[in-house]
Write an enzyme that holds these catalytic residues in place. Structure first.
Site, PDB file in Angstrom:
ATOM      1  N   GLU A  70       0.901  -1.218   0.024  1.00 43.12           N
ATOM      2  CA  GLU A  70       0.167   0.118   0.056  1.00 43.12           C
ATOM      3  C   GLU A  70       0.823   1.511  -0.071  1.00 43.12           C
ATOM      4  OE1 GLU A  70      -3.329  -0.159  -0.663  1.00 43.12           O
ATOM      5  OE2 GLU A  70      -3.824  -2.186  -0.421  1.00 43.12           O
ATOM      6  N   TRP A  71       0.147   2.347  -0.446  1.00 42.40           N
ATOM      7  CA  TRP A  71       0.999   3.728  -0.675  1.00 42.40           C
ATOM      8  C   TRP A  71       1.755   4.114   0.374  1.00 42.40           C
ATOM      9  CZ3 TRP A  71      -0.822   8.038   2.132  1.00 42.40           C
ATOM     10  CH2 TRP A  71      -1.661   7.755   2.152  1.00 42.40           C
ATOM     11  N   GLY A  97       2.644 -12.473   1.391  1.00 40.59           N
ATOM     12  CA  GLY A  97       1.733 -13.174   0.757  1.00 40.59           C
ATOM     13  C   GLY A  97      -0.025 -13.037   0.727  1.00 40.59           C
ATOM     14  N   GLY A  98      -0.269 -13.852   1.526  1.00 39.15           N
ATOM     15  CA  GLY A  98      -1.845 -14.050   1.555  1.00 39.15           C
ATOM     16  C   GLY A  98      -2.372 -14.473  -0.035  1.00 39.15           C
ATOM     17  N   TRP A  99      -4.005 -14.740  -0.041  1.00 39.15           N
ATOM     18  CA  TRP A  99      -4.623 -15.371  -1.148  1.00 39.15           C
ATOM     19  C   TRP A  99      -4.508 -14.806  -2.582  1.00 39.15           C
ATOM     20  CZ3 TRP A  99      -6.468 -19.652  -1.962  1.00 39.15           C
ATOM     21  CH2 TRP A  99      -7.669 -20.089  -3.493  1.00 39.15           C
ATOM     22  N   GLU A 140      -0.260 -18.514  -0.481  1.00 40.21           N
ATOM     23  CA  GLU A 140      -1.203 -19.376  -0.391  1.00 40.21           C
ATOM     24  C   GLU A 140      -1.341 -20.092  -1.691  1.00 40.21           C
ATOM     25  OE1 GLU A 140      -4.720 -18.391   0.860  1.00 40.21           O
ATOM     26  OE2 GLU A 140      -3.205 -16.985   2.651  1.00 40.21           O
TER      27      GLU A 140
END
Length: 472
Positions: A70-71, A97-99, A140
């Site tokens: 994110e900015w 990471g993350g989905w 994931e």
């Protein structure tokens, strides 16, 4: 509490059995800031005394180096780190990471020793630069979603090399070792394809098992998001889709119980029933339920959005066989967790000597206390109480947990009164923020026709040019 994570072997196990070493791990999602109105959530909304570990989700990766996404991540990192000033025992980690991140960057990074070394070196520098206490892998998943089968072993290699590098860096700098944890699958096929459990368990400090998303609108029938036990009519692979089976599978296949952290969802999955009169578990559905007004994702409601559904006249039912609730109104149906199911699961956790609880996510609990009439963070506070963490010494007296407010932030902030104040003002008005005629510091927040009166932080006034709190 947090210092116990450095203990190993018998001492750790004995403490866990005595109930003094449970972990309460809470994820924060960096996109929660973009939710409208009362749903907007930033690190300033976090009660620093609530969890033993906070995990910031997510960081990204570019050319095998860890990066922001994110900015304003760097500014949010600072606010996240400031929480430790209120709770000296709090540990904060950064998840990568993350989905939505997918698997390709991980696959490319683990493919060569050089890429792994580049990644690990960047992680050590990044974590220290922004004040994090460790890294949480959220791949994931290895061996799935386009990740080749060899990634199962290479993930173990990555975790081992990360742990060894963290240990070496700690010796060289005489600083506490950085933690290394992972969020891992609860589905059996994903576990088998992605994890060398005994080897992986040697190097991870904690293993956060994502025991949720067992059922959802993708199946074509109603089902619970995170049932503790299987449903009596479950057959075949459906018998694996529950907390009990997933946690015992990890334990029986080589993961120490004290390292296994059970996932608790502060959200539910909603569906559209094909027939409003057929509203039990396993009822046919025609797709995902409508998006909530704050999370804005079809088939997904935050706990506080579910409370609004219940207040709107939905019927709540309890499934004794799985120890979780569900609710329905007309053709809308949602399977979820509440304070009762959290309490039951926490008791099961203790009876089976698991290491603690993990919550996805802190920003999905009723953090304002507005929607559920159960106080602030009712789900997480239930876990805190059940795990015996209420007595932890911590001073959060000056910490705000109200909705965000800053110049240019459309969500507003400050102390929210009950909806009875200014009742009727929002009738017929579009959702949004409106000035209060006789008080420049206050504003009306209209949400689905309900009226809330709120105040900007001290020194700020409501600015009609941006519909936000701004400097006077």
């Amino acid at each position: 509490m947090a210092k116990l994570i450095f203990l190993t072997g018998l001492a750790f196990l004995l403490n866990a059995q005595l109930g003094s070493a449970y972990q309460l791990v809470c994820y924060f999602s960096n996109w929660a800031q973009y939710r409208p109105g009362l749903g907007s959530f930033k690190p300033d909304n976090i009660d620093p005394c609530l969890c033993t570990h906070l995990i910031y989700a997510f960081a990204g990766m570019s050319n095998s180096e860890i990066t922001t996404i994110e900015w304003n991540d760097v500014a949010l990192y600072s606010s996240f780190n400031d929480l430790k000033k209120k709770n000296s025992q709090l540990k904060i980690l950064l998840a990568i990471g993350g989905w939505n991140f997918g698997t390709a960057p991980f696959t490319a990074m683990v493919a060569t020793p050089e890429n792994r070394k580049t990644f690990i070196s960047s992680v050590i520098k990044f974590l220290h630069q922004y004040g994090f206490d460790g890294l949480d892998f959220d791949w994931e998943y290895p061996g799935f979603r386009g990740s080749p089968s060899q990634d199962k072993h290479l993930f173990t290699v990555l975790v081992q090399e990360t742990r060894e590098a963290f240990e070496q860096e700690a010796k060289q700098t005489n600083k506490p070792r950085l933690l290394v944890t992972a969020a891992v699958a609860a589905g059996i096929s994903n576990i088998q394809a992605g994890y060398e459990i005994p080897q992986l368990s040697q190097y991870l400090d904690f293993i956060h098992v994502m025991t949720y998303d067992f059922h959802g609108s993708w199946e074509g029938y109603t089902g619970e998001n995170s049932p503790l036990y299987k449903y009596p009519t479950d057959t075949g692979s459906n018998t694996y889709l529950n907390v009990e089976y997933a946690m015992n599978y990890w334990k029986k296949n080589g993961a120490p119980a004290e390292k296994l952290i059970i996932g608790f969802p502060a959200y539910g999955h909603n569906f559209i029933l094909r027939d409003a009169s057929n509203n039990g578990i396993g009822a046919p559905t025609s797709g995902a339920g409508p998006a909530g007004p704050y999370t804005r994702e079809a088939g997904f409601w935050a706990y506080y959005e579910i409370c609004a559904f219940l207040k709107d006249g939905a019927t709540e039912a309890w499934d004794d066989s799985q120890n979780v609730p569900y609710a329905y109104k007309g053709t809308e149906w949602v399977g979820y967790d509440n304070v009762n199911s959290f309490r039951i699961k926490a008791q099961w956790l203790k009876e089976n000597n698991f290491g603690g609880a993990m919550v996805w996510a802190i920003d999905l609990d009723d953090f304002t206390g507005t929607f559920c009439n159960q106080g602030k963070f009712p789900l997480i506070n239930t876990l805190k109480d059940a795990l015996g963490l209420k007595s932890a010494t911590c001073n959060a007296s000056t910490q705000s947990s109200e909705p965000n407010s800053s110049p240019g932030n459309e969500s507003g902030s400050g102390n929210k009164s009950s909806s009875s104040e200014g009742r009727g003002y929002c009738a017929g008005k579009a959702d949004g923020l409106y000035p209060v005629a006789d008080n420049r510091n206050a504003f009306w927040n209209c949400v689905n026709g309900i009226t809330y009166k709120q105040n900007c932080l001290t020194g700020l006034v409501f600015d009609t040019s941006c519909h936000c709190c701004n400097w006077a």
